[in-house]
Design a protein around this motif. Structure first.
Motif, PDB file in Angstrom:
ATOM      1  N   ALA A 289       0.829  -1.208   0.000  1.00 41.35           N
ATOM      2  CA  ALA A 289       0.000   0.000   0.000  1.00 41.35           C
ATOM      3  C   ALA A 289       0.863   1.257   0.000  1.00 41.35           C
ATOM      4  O   ALA A 289       0.495   2.283  -0.577  1.00 41.35           O
ATOM      5  N   LEU A 290       2.043   1.160   0.628  1.00 38.58           N
ATOM      6  CA  LEU A 290       2.956   2.299   0.677  1.00 38.58           C
ATOM      7  C   LEU A 290       3.851   2.386  -0.562  1.00 38.58           C
ATOM      8  O   LEU A 290       4.677   3.300  -0.672  1.00 38.58           O
ATOM      9  N   GLY A 291       3.718   1.421  -1.463  1.00 34.88           N
ATOM     10  CA  GLY A 291       4.539   1.408  -2.668  1.00 34.88           C
ATOM     11  C   GLY A 291       5.957   0.930  -2.442  1.00 34.88           C
ATOM     12  O   GLY A 291       6.834   1.141  -3.287  1.00 34.88           O
ATOM     13  N   ARG A 292       6.181   0.260  -1.314  1.00 35.02           N
ATOM     14  CA  ARG A 292       7.533  -0.207  -0.974  1.00 35.02           C
ATOM     15  C   ARG A 292       7.791  -1.640  -1.442  1.00 35.02           C
ATOM     16  O   ARG A 292       8.927  -2.087  -1.430  1.00 35.02           O
ATOM     17  N   PHE A 293       6.730  -2.344  -1.820  1.00 30.29           N
ATOM     18  CA  PHE A 293       6.874  -3.738  -2.221  1.00 30.29           C
ATOM     19  C   PHE A 293       5.879  -4.015  -3.333  1.00 30.29           C
ATOM     20  O   PHE A 293       4.722  -3.589  -3.250  1.00 30.29           O
ATOM     21  N   PRO A 294       6.312  -4.703  -4.407  1.00 30.34           N
ATOM     22  CA  PRO A 294       5.437  -4.868  -5.569  1.00 30.34           C
ATOM     23  C   PRO A 294       4.301  -5.861  -5.326  1.00 30.34           C
ATOM     24  O   PRO A 294       4.401  -6.752  -4.473  1.00 30.34           O
ATOM     25  N   ARG A 295       3.240  -5.698  -6.094  1.00 34.43           N
ATOM     26  CA  ARG A 295       2.100  -6.626  -6.021  1.00 34.43           C
ATOM     27  C   ARG A 295       2.280  -7.801  -6.982  1.00 34.43           C
ATOM     28  O   ARG A 295       1.520  -8.765  -6.940  1.00 34.43           O
ATOM     29  N   LYS A 296       3.269  -7.661  -7.863  1.00 38.18           N
ATOM     30  CA  LYS A 296       3.555  -8.736  -8.810  1.00 38.18           C
ATOM     31  C   LYS A 296       5.065  -8.854  -8.937  1.00 38.18           C
ATOM     32  O   LYS A 296       5.797  -7.865  -8.803  1.00 38.18           O
ATOM     33  N   GLY A 297       5.530 -10.054  -9.176  1.00 37.77           N
ATOM     34  CA  GLY A 297       6.971 -10.240  -9.298  1.00 37.77           C
ATOM     35  C   GLY A 297       7.313 -11.535  -9.992  1.00 37.77           C
ATOM     36  O   GLY A 297       6.430 -12.297 -10.410  1.00 37.77           O
ATOM     37  N   CYS A 298       8.603 -11.787 -10.131  1.00 36.94           N
ATOM     38  CA  CYS A 298       9.062 -13.016 -10.774  1.00 36.94           C
ATOM     39  C   CYS A 298      10.393 -13.428 -10.172  1.00 36.94           C
ATOM     40  O   CYS A 298      11.082 -12.633  -9.520  1.00 36.94           O
ATOM     41  N   TYR A 299      10.741 -14.675 -10.400  1.00 37.47           N
ATOM     42  CA  TYR A 299      12.038 -15.192  -9.996  1.00 37.47           C
ATOM     43  C   TYR A 299      12.803 -15.609 -11.249  1.00 37.47           C
ATOM     44  O   TYR A 299      12.264 -16.294 -12.117  1.00 37.47           O
ATOM     45  N   THR A 317      14.803  -4.627  -9.315  1.00 38.16           N
ATOM     46  CA  THR A 317      15.242  -5.342  -8.120  1.00 38.16           C
ATOM     47  C   THR A 317      14.479  -4.789  -6.920  1.00 38.16           C
ATOM     48  O   THR A 317      13.909  -3.695  -6.977  1.00 38.16           O
ATOM     49  N   ASN A 318      14.480  -5.556  -5.833  1.00 34.87           N
ATOM     50  CA  ASN A 318      13.775  -5.116  -4.634  1.00 34.87           C
ATOM     51  C   ASN A 318      14.656  -5.308  -3.417  1.00 34.87           C
ATOM     52  O   ASN A 318      15.124  -6.419  -3.139  1.00 34.87           O
ATOM     53  N   GLY A 319      14.897  -4.213  -2.707  1.00 36.69           N
ATOM     54  CA  GLY A 319      15.799  -4.254  -1.568  1.00 36.69           C
ATOM     55  C   GLY A 319      15.308  -5.100  -0.421  1.00 36.69           C
ATOM     56  O   GLY A 319      16.114  -5.606   0.368  1.00 36.69           O
ATOM     57  N   LEU A 320      14.008  -5.292  -0.298  1.00 38.87           N
ATOM     58  CA  LEU A 320      13.483  -6.057   0.832  1.00 38.87           C
ATOM     59  C   LEU A 320      13.794  -7.545   0.700  1.00 38.87           C
ATOM     60  O   LEU A 320      13.995  -8.231   1.702  1.00 38.87           O
ATOM     61  N   LEU A 321      13.824  -8.045  -0.519  1.00 41.37           N
ATOM     62  CA  LEU A 321      14.176  -9.448  -0.723  1.00 41.37           C
ATOM     63  C   LEU A 321      15.631  -9.614  -1.155  1.00 41.37           C
ATOM     64  O   LEU A 321      16.173 -10.713  -1.112  1.00 41.37           O
ATOM     65  N   GLY A 322      16.265  -8.529  -1.613  1.00 38.39           N
ATOM     66  CA  GLY A 322      17.682  -8.576  -1.923  1.00 38.39           C
ATOM     67  C   GLY A 322      17.998  -9.335  -3.197  1.00 38.39           C
ATOM     68  O   GLY A 322      17.109  -9.674  -3.992  1.00 38.39           O
ATOM     69  N   LEU A 323      19.297  -9.595  -3.374  1.00 43.63           N
ATOM     70  CA  LEU A 323      19.777 -10.257  -4.578  1.00 43.63           C
ATOM     71  C   LEU A 323      20.094 -11.713  -4.296  1.00 43.63           C
ATOM     72  O   LEU A 323      20.398 -12.090  -3.170  1.00 43.63           O
ATOM     73  N   SER A 324      20.045 -12.521  -5.337  1.00 45.23           N
ATOM     74  CA  SER A 324      20.385 -13.934  -5.213  1.00 45.23           C
ATOM     75  C   SER A 324      21.064 -14.379  -6.492  1.00 45.23           C
ATOM     76  O   SER A 324      20.619 -14.032  -7.585  1.00 45.23           O
ATOM     77  N   SER A 325      22.144 -15.155  -6.375  1.00 52.55           N
ATOM     78  CA  SER A 325      22.799 -15.680  -7.564  1.00 52.55           C
ATOM     79  C   SER A 325      22.156 -16.978  -8.032  1.00 52.55           C
ATOM     80  O   SER A 325      22.554 -17.543  -9.050  1.00 52.55           O
ATOM     81  N   PHE A 329      14.751 -12.504  -7.110  1.00 59.07           N
ATOM     82  CA  PHE A 329      13.408 -11.931  -7.212  1.00 59.07           C
ATOM     83  C   PHE A 329      13.481 -10.575  -7.899  1.00 59.07           C
ATOM     84  O   PHE A 329      14.373  -9.771  -7.637  1.00 59.07           O
ATOM     85  N   MET A 330      12.517 -10.325  -8.777  1.00 55.22           N
ATOM     86  CA  MET A 330      12.393  -9.032  -9.444  1.00 55.22           C
ATOM     87  C   MET A 330      10.950  -8.588  -9.352  1.00 55.22           C
ATOM     88  O   MET A 330      10.016  -9.369  -9.599  1.00 55.22           O
ATOM     89  N   GLY A 331      10.749  -7.314  -8.989  1.00 59.27           N
ATOM     90  CA  GLY A 331       9.408  -6.767  -8.996  1.00 59.27           C
ATOM     91  C   GLY A 331       8.951  -6.483 -10.421  1.00 59.27           C
ATOM     92  O   GLY A 331       9.753  -6.137 -11.292  1.00 59.27           O
ATOM     93  N   LEU A 332       7.659  -6.625 -10.644  1.00 54.75           N
ATOM     94  CA  LEU A 332       7.060  -6.361 -11.945  1.00 54.75           C
ATOM     95  C   LEU A 332       5.897  -5.396 -11.794  1.00 54.75           C
ATOM     96  O   LEU A 332       5.241  -5.361 -10.739  1.00 54.75           O
TER      97      LEU A 332
END
Length: 379
Positions: A289-299, A317-325, A329-332
């Motif tokens: 609701a605050l626009g800090r986390f996406p409602r749709k995403g992908c891995y 990219t999304n800082g809350l879930l971070g990066l992974s090799s 996760f990517m927000g859409l």
């Protein structure tokens, strides 16, 4: 943009590539090469930077188009491969090598290291290389690194260079100097701006060159991809270029206007999700609701590359879930139509190292993958 990446996706599927890969658009590469040929001052030769184009077929393709056999090298294992692959190649080190690395390379004697010019940045290193030449009973070619404003090392003044030239060991031959002015495009207007910084760097380089004898001016090197095409006049006789040919995002500068990105990381989308953070669902809903986390995403298949997302449009990219090799996760955007099995594309921020991370490069031209080009060793 959608049509372009859709064409790349179709080509990858037809080629049976369903894992992360480095895709090189050869048509865009050729367009960038044409711009270099058009804009490079005819008094300047091009020296290709092998660390930024770490692929023999890629180096050969550009070298043939530009008519150059000159390379700037940075890593002995790559230097050795380039020496063997290009019998007429002339190599200049773009950074000073530890004396142990130079000794190990020369001791192997399975490549023609006489075609290599070593870089000297201090009186101490000059003495080391002189002693090494005596130890091995051979002559070595050297060039002096000179500081024209970047302040990353090298001889700081013409007087310091003259002192080193006067102490030049008998078995070392000075071929010239190497100047690098990567700082110039980033100088703010308050301090004169890029144009004045570039002119100042050229003036400083000329003062160093004036210290050289007539037989010590074979290599008068200045510039990199961001500045090479901005040099006109001056005392330099060559410029170094590498990343400009594939244009990673760190090289989006005015000196390369009109160039096109030619290298992309392509990777399958594994999952498309309505993302949830670990913990109470209410936290996820609040952050959405605050626009800090996406409602749709992908891995993605893989991740954590030195690259920025470019397709699907709006992927972030999304800082809350971070990066992974492994599975990044990517927000859409909420209206994204991406599905599992589609490809995501990221644009490298740099070409050095990134080109070598995926095995052979998938070469795209005329709507299809036409070849796979092997890359140079990382070590």
């Amino acid at each position: 943009m959608n049509a372009y990446f859709s064409t790349l996706s179709d080509a990858l599927k037809q080629a049976g590539i369903f894992q992360p890969c480095l895709l090189l658009d050869r048509d865009r590469l050729d367009s960038n090469i044409a711009l270099v040929k058009e804009r490079l001052d005819p008094a300047l030769a091009a020296r290709l930077v092998d660390k930024s184009l770490a692929c023999l077929p890629l180096l050969a393709h550009i070298g043939k188009a530009l008519g150059t056999n000159q390379f700037m090298t940075f890593h002995p294992p790559i230097s050795e491969v380039v020496l063997k692959a290009f019998p007429d190649a002339d190599l200049l080190y773009g950074k000073p090598m530890p004396i142990g690395a130079a000794r190990a390379a020369l001791a192997k004697a399975d490549a023609d290291w006489s075609r290599v010019c070593w870089l000297i940045d201090s009186e101490e290193r000059l003495a080391e290389y002189g002693a090494l030449a005596d130890e091995l009973g051979t002559e070595l070619r050297i060039a002096f690194e000179i500081d024209v404003g970047l302040h990353r090392g090298g001889f700081a003044s013409p007087e310091a260079l003259s002192k080193a030239l006067n102490a030049l060991p008998a078995r070392l031959h000075c071929d010239g100097v190497m100047a690098y002015e990567a700082h110039a495009p980033h100088i703010p207007g308050l301090f004169g701006g890029p144009t004045k910084a570039l002119a100042r760097a050229s003036e400083k380089a000329a003062a160093f060159v004036a210290c050289l004898g007539a037989d010590q001016r074979r290599i008068l090197n200045i510039g990199g991809s961001k500045t090479a095409l901005l040099h006109h006049g001056g005392t330099a006789n060559e410029v170094s270029m590498g990343s400009a040919f594939v244009l990673p995002s760190d090289f989006d500068t005015s000196g390369l206007d009109g160039f096109q990105p030619a290298a992309f990381i392509a990777t399958p989308i594994l999952k498309v999700v309505e993302p949830m953070l670990p913990g109470p669902p209410a936290v996820t809903r609040l952050l959405q609701a605050l626009g800090r986390f996406p409602r749709k995403g992908c891995y993605l298949y893989g991740g954590k590359w030195m690259a920025e997302p470019v397709f699907p449009e709006g992927m972030k990219t999304n800082g809350l879930l971070g990066l992974s090799s492994n599975q990044q996760f990517m927000g859409l955007p909420a209206d994204a139509t991406a599905r599992p099995g589609d490809y995501a594309f990221l644009r490298p921020t740099q070409s050095e190292a990134v080109l070598q991370q995926f095995g052979s490069i998938a070469v795209f031209s005329g709507g299809r993958i036409i070849d796979r080009w092997p890359v140079l060793p990382m070590a």
